[in-house]
Every structure is written in structure tokens, then in C-alpha cells.
Design a protein around this motif. Structure first.
Motif, PDB file in Angstrom:
ATOM      1  N   UNK A  72      57.668  36.219  59.317  1.00 42.41           N
ATOM      2  CA  UNK A  72      56.330  36.081  59.911  1.00 42.41           C
ATOM      3  C   UNK A  72      55.727  37.434  60.288  1.00 42.41           C
ATOM      4  N   UNK A  73      56.521  38.504  60.171  1.00 36.48           N
ATOM      5  CA  UNK A  73      55.982  39.859  60.377  1.00 36.48           C
ATOM      6  C   UNK A  73      56.622  40.793  59.362  1.00 36.48           C
ATOM      7  N   UNK A  74      55.782  41.484  58.604  1.00 37.03           N
ATOM      8  CA  UNK A  74      56.255  42.394  57.558  1.00 37.03           C
ATOM      9  C   UNK A  74      55.772  43.790  57.926  1.00 37.03           C
ATOM     10  N   UNK A  75      56.705  44.726  58.054  1.00 31.19           N
ATOM     11  CA  UNK A  75      56.363  46.086  58.489  1.00 31.19           C
ATOM     12  C   UNK A  75      56.534  47.056  57.328  1.00 31.19           C
ATOM     13  N   UNK A  76      55.434  47.540  56.766  1.00 30.58           N
ATOM     14  CA  UNK A  76      55.502  48.533  55.680  1.00 30.58           C
ATOM     15  C   UNK A  76      55.430  49.918  56.320  1.00 30.58           C
ATOM     16  N   UNK A  77      56.515  50.675  56.188  1.00 35.25           N
ATOM     17  CA  UNK A  77      56.670  51.916  56.959  1.00 35.25           C
ATOM     18  C   UNK A  77      56.938  53.113  56.052  1.00 35.25           C
ATOM     19  N   UNK A  78      56.060  54.105  56.080  1.00 36.78           N
ATOM     20  CA  UNK A  78      56.334  55.365  55.380  1.00 36.78           C
ATOM     21  C   UNK A  78      56.309  55.279  53.880  1.00 36.78           C
ATOM     22  N   UNK A  79      55.418  54.456  53.354  1.00 35.94           N
ATOM     23  CA  UNK A  79      55.278  54.384  51.899  1.00 35.94           C
ATOM     24  C   UNK A  79      53.807  54.486  51.512  1.00 35.94           C
ATOM     25  N   UNK A  80      53.533  55.226  50.446  1.00 36.37           N
ATOM     26  CA  UNK A  80      52.163  55.311  49.939  1.00 36.37           C
ATOM     27  C   UNK A  80      51.751  54.000  49.267  1.00 36.37           C
ATOM     28  N   UNK A  81      52.728  53.127  48.988  1.00 32.44           N
ATOM     29  CA  UNK A  81      52.486  51.803  48.387  1.00 32.44           C
ATOM     30  C   UNK A  81      51.756  51.894  47.044  1.00 32.44           C
ATOM     31  N   UNK A  82      52.131  52.885  46.252  1.00 38.13           N
ATOM     32  CA  UNK A  82      51.519  53.029  44.920  1.00 38.13           C
ATOM     33  C   UNK A  82      52.489  52.691  43.788  1.00 38.13           C
ATOM     34  N   UNK A  83      53.782  52.555  44.114  1.00 41.78           N
ATOM     35  CA  UNK A  83      54.756  52.326  43.042  1.00 41.78           C
ATOM     36  C   UNK A  83      55.100  50.841  42.955  1.00 41.78           C
ATOM     37  N   UNK A  84      54.824  50.264  41.806  1.00 41.58           N
ATOM     38  CA  UNK A  84      55.083  48.843  41.560  1.00 41.58           C
ATOM     39  C   UNK A  84      56.311  48.697  40.679  1.00 41.58           C
ATOM     40  N   UNK A  85      57.060  47.587  40.792  1.00 39.53           N
ATOM     41  CA  UNK A  85      56.736  46.373  41.539  1.00 39.53           C
ATOM     42  C   UNK A  85      57.016  46.427  43.046  1.00 39.53           C
ATOM     43  N   UNK A  86      57.647  47.496  43.547  1.00 42.94           N
ATOM     44  CA  UNK A  86      57.987  47.518  44.982  1.00 42.94           C
ATOM     45  C   UNK A  86      56.768  47.244  45.860  1.00 42.94           C
ATOM     46  N   UNK A  87      55.636  47.860  45.518  1.00 42.57           N
ATOM     47  CA  UNK A  87      54.439  47.736  46.350  1.00 42.57           C
ATOM     48  C   UNK A  87      53.878  46.317  46.362  1.00 42.57           C
ATOM     49  N   UNK A  88      54.444  45.426  45.558  1.00 42.76           N
ATOM     50  CA  UNK A  88      53.997  44.038  45.561  1.00 42.76           C
ATOM     51  C   UNK A  88      54.518  43.249  46.753  1.00 42.76           C
ATOM     52  N   UNK A  89      55.555  43.743  47.439  1.00 44.53           N
ATOM     53  CA  UNK A  89      56.145  42.938  48.508  1.00 44.53           C
ATOM     54  C   UNK A  89      55.264  42.791  49.752  1.00 44.53           C
ATOM     55  N   UNK A  90      54.566  43.863  50.197  1.00 41.38           N
ATOM     56  CA  UNK A  90      53.630  43.639  51.312  1.00 41.38           C
ATOM     57  C   UNK A  90      52.549  42.605  50.953  1.00 41.38           C
ATOM     58  N   UNK A  91      52.045  42.662  49.743  1.00 40.28           N
ATOM     59  CA  UNK A  91      51.022  41.706  49.289  1.00 40.28           C
ATOM     60  C   UNK A  91      51.586  40.295  49.315  1.00 40.28           C
ATOM     61  N   UNK A  92      52.800  40.143  48.790  1.00 35.09           N
ATOM     62  CA  UNK A  92      53.436  38.824  48.744  1.00 35.09           C
ATOM     63  C   UNK A  92      53.626  38.265  50.158  1.00 35.09           C
ATOM     64  N   UNK A  93      54.138  39.099  51.061  1.00 39.58           N
ATOM     65  CA  UNK A  93      54.374  38.638  52.442  1.00 39.58           C
ATOM     66  C   UNK A  93      53.063  38.172  53.067  1.00 39.58           C
ATOM     67  N   UNK A  94      52.014  38.963  52.882  1.00 39.77           N
ATOM     68  CA  UNK A  94      50.693  38.638  53.418  1.00 39.77           C
ATOM     69  C   UNK A  94      50.199  37.303  52.835  1.00 39.77           C
ATOM     70  N   UNK A  95      50.351  37.149  51.536  1.00 35.04           N
ATOM     71  CA  UNK A  95      49.898  35.925  50.864  1.00 35.04           C
ATOM     72  C   UNK A  95      50.706  34.707  51.298  1.00 35.04           C
ATOM     73  N   UNK A  96      51.935  34.937  51.769  1.00 33.56           N
ATOM     74  CA  UNK A  96      52.764  33.812  52.214  1.00 33.56           C
ATOM     75  C   UNK A  96      52.614  33.569  53.707  1.00 33.56           C
ATOM     76  N   UNK A  97      51.674  34.260  54.347  1.00 33.70           N
ATOM     77  CA  UNK A  97      51.349  33.931  55.727  1.00 33.70           C
ATOM     78  C   UNK A  97      51.860  34.889  56.785  1.00 33.70           C
TER      79      UNK A  97
END
Ligand code: OAD
Ligand code: ZN
Length: 246
Positions: free
Chosen positions: A186-211
Motif C-alpha cells: 500500500x506504500x511504494x517508496x522509489x528512492x535514489x533512481x532517475x527512473x529511466x531504465x526499463x523494465x525496472x522503472x515500470x515497478x513504481x507505475x505498476x504499484x501506483x496502478x494497483x492502488x
């Protein structure tokens, strides 16, 4: 303040999944990739197919790895690592998902089975053919005399730092576990990443989409600030230091 809001969100959360990038380890003396002075501002990454095809690329790759050896060996967990380990010990964090290869989450108190390493680990090596594990010291002993990267004693294929290079396939089991963790927190903490490298950067999006609520802690803007519930654009050690419990 952002830190107080983060404190409230942590208190209200039942299941927190941290997702870390290289920025959490810069205070430990390990450079990140894309900041000024980061690894990719100094050297072009060596793609996996080049490593496979060329002895010269393998030699260069191991030269770079050994150049980092002293800072890697000296690195101790920072305030960010220790704060996340405190939440883990308090039972709020079932496991952590990381893009980092420096082993510092394990060193901070996470049991190895609760660290999902999307990009592998550089504190040991593996044969890319048969998967046999080799210690870094073993590689160094053979590399040092002539600067030539050794091959596997079992099958003759190249031995590579146990990390994932660009063009190399992602580890399946880790991808599956990270997916499940992102879907069920229920809480996803993305810490210290530019979030530009996929597929890793897909996990914050997925968590958000799952609520889940999404918090991004990073001193520079990231690619996903616009979908976050809270963005703390500040130093990680300063932000997470108040959450360290001994
Ligand atoms: P990056 O270097 O892309 O991003 C690190 C982020 O952390 C940057 O935006 C920095 O501004 C920020 N940062 C650094 N120190 C900080 C501090 N003390 N406080 C707050 N923010 C700080 O690193 P990653 O996102 O981890 O993969 O890179 C992702 C992947 O790209 C890596 O896993 C690696 C790399 O190529 C592979 O090699 C496959
Ligand atoms: Zn082999």
C-alpha cells in the motif's frame, strides 16, 4: 514538511515496498550513473553482446570492475539503507526491490532472500555459459598478471560480474517477485533512481496502478514525478535519517 508527510504515510501503511537506485549509495562513496561525475558520464556502458563477442571488451569490463574494488569493499550502509532496514525489522517491509549491485541492503540487515536484485550483484561473478559462480578474488588473481579476463574452468565461456548489462535478459524469478511486491503493497517508496531504465522503472507505475501510494525521494526530478503522491526532492540520507532505529 515532506519528511513529516512521509512519516505519516509510513505510520498509516501496512505493507511498504522500497525500490532503490544508485542514489541511496552515493553517501557511501559509490558513484551513481547519471549525476555529474556518475559512471555513465565517464564511460560508455559495455553492452552484453559486446562482452560476449570481444575479449577486449571483457578485459575493459574487468578493469573497470577492479577500479571500483576499494570503494566497494570499504562501503558501509548509509542512513537510507539503515532506515529501510529499520522498517524491515519493524515488520512493515516484506522485501526490498533494488537496481543496485553493491550488496549494501544485505549489509544493513536485510536477509538475502528479502532483497530482490533486478540488476544482479557485483560482489561475485558467474560464467555466462554454465552459471558457475566465481569469487572476485579468483578472477583478480588470474586477471592481474596480463590484464586478460579469465574464462570458466568448467566450460570455457567468459566469466562476468554477476550483474545485468544492457542487452542481457532480466532475471525471471526477480521480475516475478518484484511484480508481486509492487501489486500487493500500500506504500511504494522509489528512492535514489532517475527512473529511466526499463523494465525496472515500470515497478513504481505498476504499484501506483494497483492502488499503492507512491513516494519518490530523489534530489533531481525523475521521469515519474507526475504520477507520485509525494515527491521529496532532497538528499536521501537527510530525508531517511530520522527513520533509523537501532
Ligand atoms: P541514476 O544514476 O540514473 O540515478 C540516480 C539518481 O539518484 C539521480 O537522479 C541522482 O540525482 C540521485 N541521487 C544521487 N545521490 C543522491 C542523494 N544523496 N540524495 C538524493 N538523490 C540522490 O541511477 P539508477 O536510477 O539507479 O543498470 O540507474 C538505473 C540503472 O541504470 C542502474 O541499475 C544501472 C544503470 O545503467 C544497469 O547497468 C543495467
Ligand atoms: Zn561455465
Amino acid at each position: 514538511s515532506g519528511i513529516e508527510m512521509l512519516g505519516d504515510m509510513i505510520a498509516e501503511a501496512r505493507t511498504i515496498v522500497p525500490f532503490t537506485g544508485a542514489g541511496i549509495s552515493t553517501e557511501c562513496g559509490i558513484p551513481d550513473f547519471r549525476s555529474p561525475g556518475g559512471l555513465w558520464t565517464r564511460n560508455r556502458p559495455i553492452p552484453f553482446d559486446e562482452f560476449v563477442a570481444s575479449q577486449e571488451a571483457r578485459d575493459e569490463s574487468w578493469r573497470r570492475r577492479f577500479a571500483m574494488e576499494s570503494s566497494l569493499a570499504a562501503a558501509r550502509p548509509g542512513r537510507g539503507h539503515r532506515a529501510l532496514a529499520s522498517l524491515y525489522k519493524a515488520g512493515k517491509v516484506p522485501a526490498i526491490v533494488t537496481q543496485n549491485i553493491d550488496n549494501l541492503h544485505q549489509a544493513s540487515g536485510f536477509s538475502a532472500e528479502h532483497v530482490v536484485e533486478l540488476h544482479g550483484n557485483t560482489t561475485y561473478a558467474r560464467c555466462i555459459g554454465c552459471g558457475t559462480r566465481f569469487e572476485i578474488a579468483w578472477v583478480k588473481e588470474r586477471f592481474d598478471p596480463k590484464g586478460i579476463a579469465p574464462s570458466c574452468t568448467a566450460c570455457g565461456e567468459p566469466v562476468k560480474s554477476a550483474t545485468i548489462s544492457f542487452g542481457q535478459s532480466m532475471p525471471e524469478e526477480e521480475m516475478r517477485r518484484a511484480t508481486e511486491l509492487a501489486q500487493h503493497c500500500d506504500l511504494f517508496l522509489a528512492i535514489g533512481s532517475s527512473l529511466v531504465v526499463w523494465p525496472a522503472a515500470g515497478f513504481p507505475v505498476l504499484a501506483r496502478n494497483c492502488g499503492a501510494r507512491l513516494v519518490i525521494i530523489n534530489n533531481e526530478p525523475t521521469d515519474q514525478d507526475d504520477i507520485a503522491d509525494l515527491v521529496i526532492r532532497y538528499d536521501i540520507g537527510e530525508t531517511l535519517g530520522p527513520f533509523v532505529r537501532n
